[in-house]
Design a protein around this motif. Structure first.
Motif, PDB file in Angstrom:
ATOM      1  N   GLY A   1       0.793  -1.068   0.314  1.00  0.00           N
ATOM      2  CA  GLY A   1      -0.293  -0.155   0.297  1.00  0.00           C
ATOM      3  C   GLY A   1       0.511   1.151   0.248  1.00  0.00           C
ATOM      4  N   PRO A   2       1.125   2.345   0.495  1.00  0.00           N
ATOM      5  CA  PRO A   2       0.783   3.381   1.181  1.00  0.00           C
ATOM      6  C   PRO A   2       2.260   3.415   1.161  1.00  0.00           C
ATOM      7  CG  PRO A   2      -0.646   3.473   2.282  1.00  0.00           C
ATOM      8  CD  PRO A   2      -0.641   2.577   2.086  1.00  0.00           C
ATOM      9  N   ALA A   3       3.412   4.898   0.793  1.00  0.00           N
ATOM     10  CA  ALA A   3       5.237   4.027   1.545  1.00  0.00           C
ATOM     11  C   ALA A   3       5.340   4.155   2.560  1.00  0.00           C
ATOM     12  CB  ALA A   3       5.600   4.942   0.861  1.00  0.00           C
ATOM     13  N   PRO A   4       5.485   3.480   3.007  1.00  0.00           N
ATOM     14  CA  PRO A   4       6.343   3.522   4.739  1.00  0.00           C
ATOM     15  C   PRO A   4       6.561   5.576   5.130  1.00  0.00           C
ATOM     16  CG  PRO A   4       8.584   2.481   3.830  1.00  0.00           C
ATOM     17  CD  PRO A   4       7.063   2.655   2.740  1.00  0.00           C
ATOM     18  N   VAL A   5       5.897   5.683   6.467  1.00  0.00           N
ATOM     19  CA  VAL A   5       6.738   7.472   7.054  1.00  0.00           C
ATOM     20  C   VAL A   5       8.196   6.842   6.679  1.00  0.00           C
ATOM     21  CG1 VAL A   5       6.049   8.050   8.338  1.00  0.00           C
ATOM     22  CG2 VAL A   5       4.269   6.734   7.478  1.00  0.00           C
ATOM     23  N   VAL A   6       8.339   8.369   6.939  1.00  0.00           N
ATOM     24  CA  VAL A   6      10.016   8.766   6.530  1.00  0.00           C
ATOM     25  C   VAL A   6       9.916   9.671   8.012  1.00  0.00           C
ATOM     26  CG1 VAL A   6      11.749  10.117   5.415  1.00  0.00           C
ATOM     27  CG2 VAL A   6       9.867   8.764   4.287  1.00  0.00           C
ATOM     28  N   PRO A   7      11.362   9.603   8.668  1.00  0.00           N
ATOM     29  CA  PRO A   7      11.598  10.120   9.908  1.00  0.00           C
ATOM     30  C   PRO A   7      11.897  11.411  10.038  1.00  0.00           C
ATOM     31  CG  PRO A   7      12.986   8.519   9.918  1.00  0.00           C
ATOM     32  CD  PRO A   7      11.983   8.429   8.435  1.00  0.00           C
ATOM     33  N   ALA A   8      11.362  12.493  10.615  1.00  0.00           N
ATOM     34  CA  ALA A   8      11.232  14.090  10.346  1.00  0.00           C
ATOM     35  C   ALA A   8      12.235  14.762  10.192  1.00  0.00           C
ATOM     36  CB  ALA A   8      10.124  14.738  10.920  1.00  0.00           C
ATOM     37  N   ASP A   9      13.834  14.151  10.724  1.00  0.00           N
ATOM     38  CA  ASP A   9      14.676  14.590  11.164  1.00  0.00           C
ATOM     39  C   ASP A   9      15.574  13.318   9.838  1.00  0.00           C
ATOM     40  OD1 ASP A   9      14.586  12.319  11.803  1.00  0.00           O
ATOM     41  OD2 ASP A   9      16.080  12.309  13.705  1.00  0.00           O
TER      42      ASP A   9
ATOM     43  N   ASP B   1      17.087  16.805   7.910  1.00  0.00           N
ATOM     44  CA  ASP B   1      18.706  16.833   8.203  1.00  0.00           C
ATOM     45  C   ASP B   1      20.316  16.256   8.731  1.00  0.00           C
ATOM     46  OD1 ASP B   1      16.874  19.818   8.509  1.00  0.00           O
ATOM     47  OD2 ASP B   1      16.106  19.054  10.332  1.00  0.00           O
ATOM     48  N   GLU B   2      19.465  14.345   9.331  1.00  0.00           N
ATOM     49  CA  GLU B   2      20.671  13.769   9.633  1.00  0.00           C
ATOM     50  C   GLU B   2      21.524  14.023   8.128  1.00  0.00           C
ATOM     51  OE1 GLU B   2      21.181   9.652  10.359  1.00  0.00           O
ATOM     52  OE2 GLU B   2      19.256  10.330  10.911  1.00  0.00           O
ATOM     53  N   VAL B   3      20.942  13.245   6.919  1.00  0.00           N
ATOM     54  CA  VAL B   3      21.600  13.386   5.712  1.00  0.00           C
ATOM     55  C   VAL B   3      22.553  14.483   5.347  1.00  0.00           C
ATOM     56  CG1 VAL B   3      20.988  12.870   3.476  1.00  0.00           C
ATOM     57  CG2 VAL B   3      19.281  11.343   5.258  1.00  0.00           C
ATOM     58  N   VAL B   4      22.056  15.857   5.527  1.00  0.00           N
ATOM     59  CA  VAL B   4      22.750  16.823   5.230  1.00  0.00           C
ATOM     60  C   VAL B   4      23.829  16.906   5.787  1.00  0.00           C
ATOM     61  CG1 VAL B   4      22.729  19.428   5.396  1.00  0.00           C
ATOM     62  CG2 VAL B   4      20.595  18.069   4.444  1.00  0.00           C
TER      63      VAL B   4
ATOM     64  N   ARG C   1      29.651  16.164   6.335  1.00  0.00           N
ATOM     65  CA  ARG C   1      30.551  15.948   7.173  1.00  0.00           C
ATOM     66  C   ARG C   1      31.738  15.486   6.141  1.00  0.00           C
ATOM     67  NH1 ARG C   1      29.100  11.659  11.471  1.00  0.00           N
ATOM     68  NH2 ARG C   1      28.428  10.740  10.136  1.00  0.00           N
ATOM     69  N   LEU C   2      31.393  14.337   5.332  1.00  0.00           N
ATOM     70  CA  LEU C   2      31.479  13.129   4.156  1.00  0.00           C
ATOM     71  C   LEU C   2      32.987  14.636   3.276  1.00  0.00           C
ATOM     72  CD1 LEU C   2      29.588  10.517   3.581  1.00  0.00           C
ATOM     73  CD2 LEU C   2      31.217  10.436   4.401  1.00  0.00           C
ATOM     74  N   LEU C   3      31.891  15.771   3.525  1.00  0.00           N
ATOM     75  CA  LEU C   3      32.774  16.500   2.349  1.00  0.00           C
ATOM     76  C   LEU C   3      34.059  17.386   3.095  1.00  0.00           C
ATOM     77  CD1 LEU C   3      32.459  18.260  -0.576  1.00  0.00           C
ATOM     78  CD2 LEU C   3      30.830  19.625   0.133  1.00  0.00           C
ATOM     79  N   ARG C   4      33.160  17.664   3.901  1.00  0.00           N
ATOM     80  CA  ARG C   4      34.955  17.712   4.741  1.00  0.00           C
ATOM     81  C   ARG C   4      35.613  17.216   4.667  1.00  0.00           C
ATOM     82  NH1 ARG C   4      30.426  19.900   8.420  1.00  0.00           N
ATOM     83  NH2 ARG C   4      30.976  18.182   9.650  1.00  0.00           N
ATOM     84  N   ARG C   5      35.782  16.052   5.579  1.00  0.00           N
ATOM     85  CA  ARG C   5      37.012  15.383   5.016  1.00  0.00           C
ATOM     86  C   ARG C   5      37.410  14.856   4.273  1.00  0.00           C
ATOM     87  NH1 ARG C   5      34.317   9.101   7.733  1.00  0.00           N
ATOM     88  NH2 ARG C   5      34.301  11.045   9.602  1.00  0.00           N
TER      89      ARG C   5
END
Length: 82
Positions: A16-24, A27-30, A35-39
């Motif tokens: 059925g409908p797609a699972p609910v994605v956490p709101a944060d 922000d976590e992915v960004v 962090r990976l870019l700085r590294r």
């Protein structure tokens, strides 16, 4: 893909409908991407510093040791025309 995984994916898609994605999640992915870019930037700068210091050490060694000049001959040539 194995049959078990394929069946599980089909079951999730047919559920059925797609699972609910956490709101944060965004922000976590960004944050993780930044962090990976700085590294990567830090590693790239360290590599360029290592190359520069290696080149500088080579230039100093060449100027001090004079390695491209043949060594002086230790045997005198025979005297001719006396």
């Amino acid at each position: 893909m194995s049959d078990r995984k394929e069946n599980e994916v089909r079951r999730l898609l047919d559920a059925g409908p797609a699972p609910v994605v956490p709101a944060d999640l965004l922000d976590e992915v960004v944050h993780r991407g930044a962090r990976l870019l700085r590294r990567r930037v830090v590693v790239r700068r360290l590599v360029w510093w290592a190359v520069f210091l290696g080149f500088l050490a080579f230039v100093v060694w060449v100027s001090v040791a004079d390695p491209f000049v043949p060594p002086p001959s230790e045997v005198t040539p025979p005297l001719q025309g006396w």
